[in-house]
Design a protein around this motif. Structure first.
Motif, PDB file in Angstrom:
ATOM      1  N   LYS A  61       8.874  12.730  97.278  1.00 18.84           N
ATOM      2  CA  LYS A  61       9.579  12.556  95.995  1.00 18.84           C
ATOM      3  C   LYS A  61       9.174  11.241  95.317  1.00 18.84           C
ATOM      4  N   THR A  62       7.898  10.918  95.410  1.00 19.13           N
ATOM      5  CA  THR A  62       7.376   9.686  94.808  1.00 19.13           C
ATOM      6  C   THR A  62       6.481  10.066  93.631  1.00 19.13           C
ATOM      7  N   TYR A  63       6.984   9.941  92.421  1.00 17.06           N
ATOM      8  CA  TYR A  63       6.288  10.424  91.240  1.00 17.06           C
ATOM      9  C   TYR A  63       5.625   9.314  90.417  1.00 17.06           C
ATOM     10  N   GLY A  67       0.785   3.915  98.506  1.00 19.51           N
ATOM     11  CA  GLY A  67      -0.594   4.182  98.084  1.00 19.51           C
ATOM     12  C   GLY A  67      -1.516   4.362  99.280  1.00 19.51           C
ATOM     13  N   ALA A  68      -1.344   3.502 100.299  1.00 16.45           N
ATOM     14  CA  ALA A  68      -2.139   3.623 101.521  1.00 16.45           C
ATOM     15  C   ALA A  68      -1.853   4.949 102.212  1.00 16.45           C
ATOM     16  N   GLN A  69      -0.610   5.380 102.177  1.00 18.42           N
ATOM     17  CA  GLN A  69      -0.227   6.640 102.799  1.00 18.42           C
ATOM     18  C   GLN A  69      -0.866   7.827 102.079  1.00 18.42           C
ATOM     19  N   MET A  70      -0.916   7.754 100.756  1.00 20.10           N
ATOM     20  CA  MET A  70      -1.548   8.822  99.979  1.00 20.10           C
ATOM     21  C   MET A  70      -3.046   8.897 100.292  1.00 20.10           C
ATOM     22  N   LEU A  71      -3.681   7.746 100.438  1.00 21.23           N
ATOM     23  CA  LEU A  71      -5.111   7.735 100.780  1.00 21.23           C
ATOM     24  C   LEU A  71      -5.328   8.331 102.157  1.00 21.23           C
ATOM     25  N   LEU A  72      -4.427   8.051 103.092  1.00 17.87           N
ATOM     26  CA  LEU A  72      -4.550   8.615 104.434  1.00 17.87           C
ATOM     27  C   LEU A  72      -4.490  10.137 104.384  1.00 17.87           C
ATOM     28  N   VAL A  73      -3.611  10.679 103.532  1.00 18.87           N
ATOM     29  CA  VAL A  73      -3.501  12.130 103.380  1.00 18.87           C
ATOM     30  C   VAL A  73      -4.812  12.716 102.854  1.00 18.87           C
ATOM     31  N   ASN A  83       7.142  -1.493  98.088  1.00 19.21           N
ATOM     32  CA  ASN A  83       6.716  -0.366  98.897  1.00 19.21           C
ATOM     33  C   ASN A  83       5.571   0.422  98.253  1.00 19.21           C
ATOM     34  N   THR A  84       5.294   0.145  96.980  1.00 19.78           N
ATOM     35  CA  THR A  84       4.278   0.916  96.261  1.00 19.78           C
ATOM     36  C   THR A  84       2.898   0.832  96.912  1.00 19.78           C
ATOM     37  N   PRO A  85       2.404  -0.358  97.296  1.00 10.03           N
ATOM     38  CA  PRO A  85       1.106  -0.414  97.987  1.00 10.03           C
ATOM     39  C   PRO A  85       1.108   0.386  99.293  1.00 10.03           C
ATOM     40  N   LEU A  86       2.195   0.326 100.036  1.00 10.55           N
ATOM     41  CA  LEU A  86       2.283   1.069 101.296  1.00 10.55           C
ATOM     42  C   LEU A  86       2.229   2.575 101.040  1.00 10.55           C
ATOM     43  N   ILE A 124       1.334   4.463  92.317  1.00  5.80           N
ATOM     44  CA  ILE A 124       1.027   4.698  93.730  1.00  5.80           C
ATOM     45  C   ILE A 124      -0.420   5.152  93.882  1.00  5.80           C
ATOM     46  N   MET A 125      -0.874   6.018  92.967  1.00  3.79           N
ATOM     47  CA  MET A 125      -2.254   6.498  93.019  1.00  3.79           C
ATOM     48  C   MET A 125      -3.242   5.396  92.644  1.00  3.79           C
ATOM     49  N   THR A 126      -2.776   4.446  91.818  1.00  2.00           N
ATOM     50  CA  THR A 126      -3.626   3.295  91.502  1.00  2.00           C
ATOM     51  C   THR A 126      -3.900   2.491  92.773  1.00  2.00           C
ATOM     52  N   TRP A 127      -2.856   2.281  93.569  1.00  2.81           N
ATOM     53  CA  TRP A 127      -3.029   1.569  94.836  1.00  2.81           C
ATOM     54  C   TRP A 127      -3.912   2.353  95.804  1.00  2.81           C
ATOM     55  N   ALA A 128      -3.747   3.681  95.854  1.00  8.12           N
ATOM     56  CA  ALA A 128      -4.587   4.515  96.718  1.00  8.12           C
ATOM     57  C   ALA A 128      -6.053   4.371  96.322  1.00  8.12           C
ATOM     58  N   ALA A 129      -6.304   4.331  95.008  1.00  9.63           N
ATOM     59  CA  ALA A 129      -7.676   4.173  94.510  1.00  9.63           C
ATOM     60  C   ALA A 129      -8.233   2.802  94.891  1.00  9.63           C
ATOM     61  N   VAL A 130      -7.426   1.764  94.780  1.00  9.88           N
ATOM     62  CA  VAL A 130      -7.867   0.409  95.129  1.00  9.88           C
ATOM     63  C   VAL A 130      -8.219   0.325  96.615  1.00  9.88           C
ATOM     64  N   PHE A 131      -7.394   0.926  97.468  1.00 10.65           N
ATOM     65  CA  PHE A 131      -7.674   0.923  98.909  1.00 10.65           C
ATOM     66  C   PHE A 131      -8.952   1.710  99.216  1.00 10.65           C
ATOM     67  N   ALA A 132      -9.176   2.824  98.512  1.00 13.20           N
ATOM     68  CA  ALA A 132     -10.394   3.615  98.723  1.00 13.20           C
ATOM     69  C   ALA A 132     -11.636   2.805  98.371  1.00 13.20           C
ATOM     70  N   ILE A 133     -11.563   2.079  97.258  1.00 10.04           N
ATOM     71  CA  ILE A 133     -12.690   1.235  96.841  1.00 10.04           C
ATOM     72  C   ILE A 133     -12.937   0.133  97.866  1.00 10.04           C
ATOM     73  N   ALA A 134     -11.859  -0.464  98.367  1.00  7.80           N
ATOM     74  CA  ALA A 134     -12.003  -1.524  99.368  1.00  7.80           C
ATOM     75  C   ALA A 134     -12.655  -0.998 100.647  1.00  7.80           C
ATOM     76  N   LEU A 135     -12.227   0.185 101.107  1.00 11.56           N
ATOM     77  CA  LEU A 135     -12.803   0.778 102.326  1.00 11.56           C
ATOM     78  C   LEU A 135     -14.280   1.108 102.146  1.00 11.56           C
TER      79      LEU A 135
END
Length: 408
Positions: free
Chosen positions: A292-294, A10-16, A5-8, A298-309
């Motif tokens: 409650k996701t510490y 991460g995508a949610q954090m990027l959406l925020v 669920n970590t990549p998912l 997760i932020m690493t995945w958010a960063a990877v998705f941002a770079i991909a976009l």
């Protein structure tokens, strides 16, 4: 299951963070794709410097919107980028100072009486730009892009949607008021035929962003670098906030000096290829608290998705198709909110404005900043937030710190 669920997440954090991260480049003329790239790379740099212990995502900084707009008008974007790099370098300098002398030394030179009015200038200085765009004009008001009645309807719809979502929404939706405001404004713009999809259709799915190389300019550096000092206070607040959310003291471990270093290097790196400065995002901290996701991964995945976009050409084209009134409506709230943060800094820290010393610092800083004071010798000029930041710091140092009676 948790790791899957970590990549998912991460995508949610990027959406925020997506709405705010892409709003800054849309307002300043910088490529949205470069902003996403800067946010992604910046977050990874921050994680490296902090040993990937802090669950924070770095996104485009609102504090630099005014300086970027005015700097680009006065010096051009390449020169402005050198100023943004200098602001990032200020983070690094302060990181070293904190490492050697402790946090108290920053509080001595950047007390609330200095930080508060400078933040207010950042917000209020661009109020005319927000109003002009909300009325369907260019930021300087020199040309009409959309009929005023239609523009006002769209901008107010975007504004009120953003307000309603930020106040009344629940859960994750409450953390995405900007996206909601843009969507409503965009739909109305479609209804009135204001959206041109030709650039989106012509844009490639995969495209390397158009990088911009900084050009050294002393005036731009002195104009923008002081903002780096002011934003460090925001950084302190964000680290304290995420510490409270997670129940860990990140100020002590890995250390506020490490987080400052990471933010500084991230900002310098982003500005080195044309992206806006990056700072920790309160919206993402709110999402961390809510879910409650510490786990910092997760932020690493958010960063990877941002770079991909960032390498999806249609992403930037779609964002650039948003009509001016939509952005103007949201700016009316955004710039006012920045000014309110500055005001709250004075109130929450109980800055006594009946003391002449405090009154002088706040008054002169506000009037110089909002009034457009320019100080210069020959071709060298200093104005705006840069002038205000330097002035407030100097006044705080030279004025005696004695308790005095109120001015009559």
């Amino acid at each position: 299951m948790k790791q899957m669920n970590t990549p998912l997440l991460g995508a949610q954090m990027l959406l925020v963070a997506f709405g705010a991260t892409t709003l800054v480049p849309l307002l300043t003329g910088i490529s949205p794709n470069l902003a996403l790239l800067g946010a992604g790379i910046g977050t990874l740099i921050f994680q490296f410097c902090t040993k990937r212990q802090i669950p924070i995502f770095l996104g485009s900084s609102f504090a630099f919107i005014g300086p970027i707009i005015l700097g680009t008008q006065q010096f051009g974007l390449p020169a402005t980028l050198s100023g943004l790099m200098a602001a990032g370098f200020m983070f690094i300098i302060i990181s070293g100072v904190v490492k050697l002398r402790g946090v108290k030394v920053i509080e001595r030179f950047l007390p609330p009486v200095v930080v508060g009015p400078v933040i207010m200038v950042i917000g209020l200085g661009l109020a005319p730009v927000a109003v002009n765009m909300a009325l369907g004009k260019t930021g300087d008001g020199s040309a009409v892009l959309v009929e005023q009645d239609i523009a006002l309807l769209i901008s107010l719809a975007a504004l009120f949607t953003t307000i309603v979502v930020s106040i009344f929404a629940k859960g994750m939706l409450k953390l995405m008021p900007i996206i909601c405001g843009v969507v409503v404004g965009y739909v109305l713009s479609l209804f009135f035929g204001l959206v041109d999809f030709s650039s989106v259709a012509n844009a490639a799915w995969f495209a390397i962003p158009e990088f911009v190389t900084p050009e050294f300019n002393w005036q731009a550096i002195l104009f923008i670098a002081p903002i780096g000092l002011i934003v460090t206070i925001e950084h302190f607040g964000d680290i304290l906030a995420i510490s409270n959310v997670t129940g860990k003291n990140f100020v002590e471990k890995p250390g506020i000096h490490r987080s400052l270093l990471g933010d500084g290097i991230a900002t310098m790196t982003a500005a080195s290829f044309g992206a806006p400065p990056v700072v920790s995002y309160g919206e993402v901290t709110g999402a961390v608290s809510l879910l409650k996701t510490y786990n910092p991964v997760i932020m690493t995945w958010a960063a990877v998705f941002a770079i991909a976009l960032a390498f999806v050409g249609k992403t930037g084209a779609l964002l650039l198709s948003i009509p001016v009134p939509v952005m103007g409506g949201i700016m009316c709230l955004l710039f006012g909110a920045i000014a309110a943060i500055g005001l709250n800094t004075l109130i929450s820290k109980q800055v006594d404005l009946t003391i002449p010393r405090n009154l002088v610092i706040v008054s002169v800083t506000l009037v110089f900043g909002i009034g457009g004071m320019v100080v210069g010798i020959g071709e060298f000029t200093l104005k705006g937030v840069g002038l205000c930041g330097i002035l407030a710091i100097i006044l705080n140092i030279v004025l005696p710190k004695e308790e005095a009676k109120a001015l009559a």
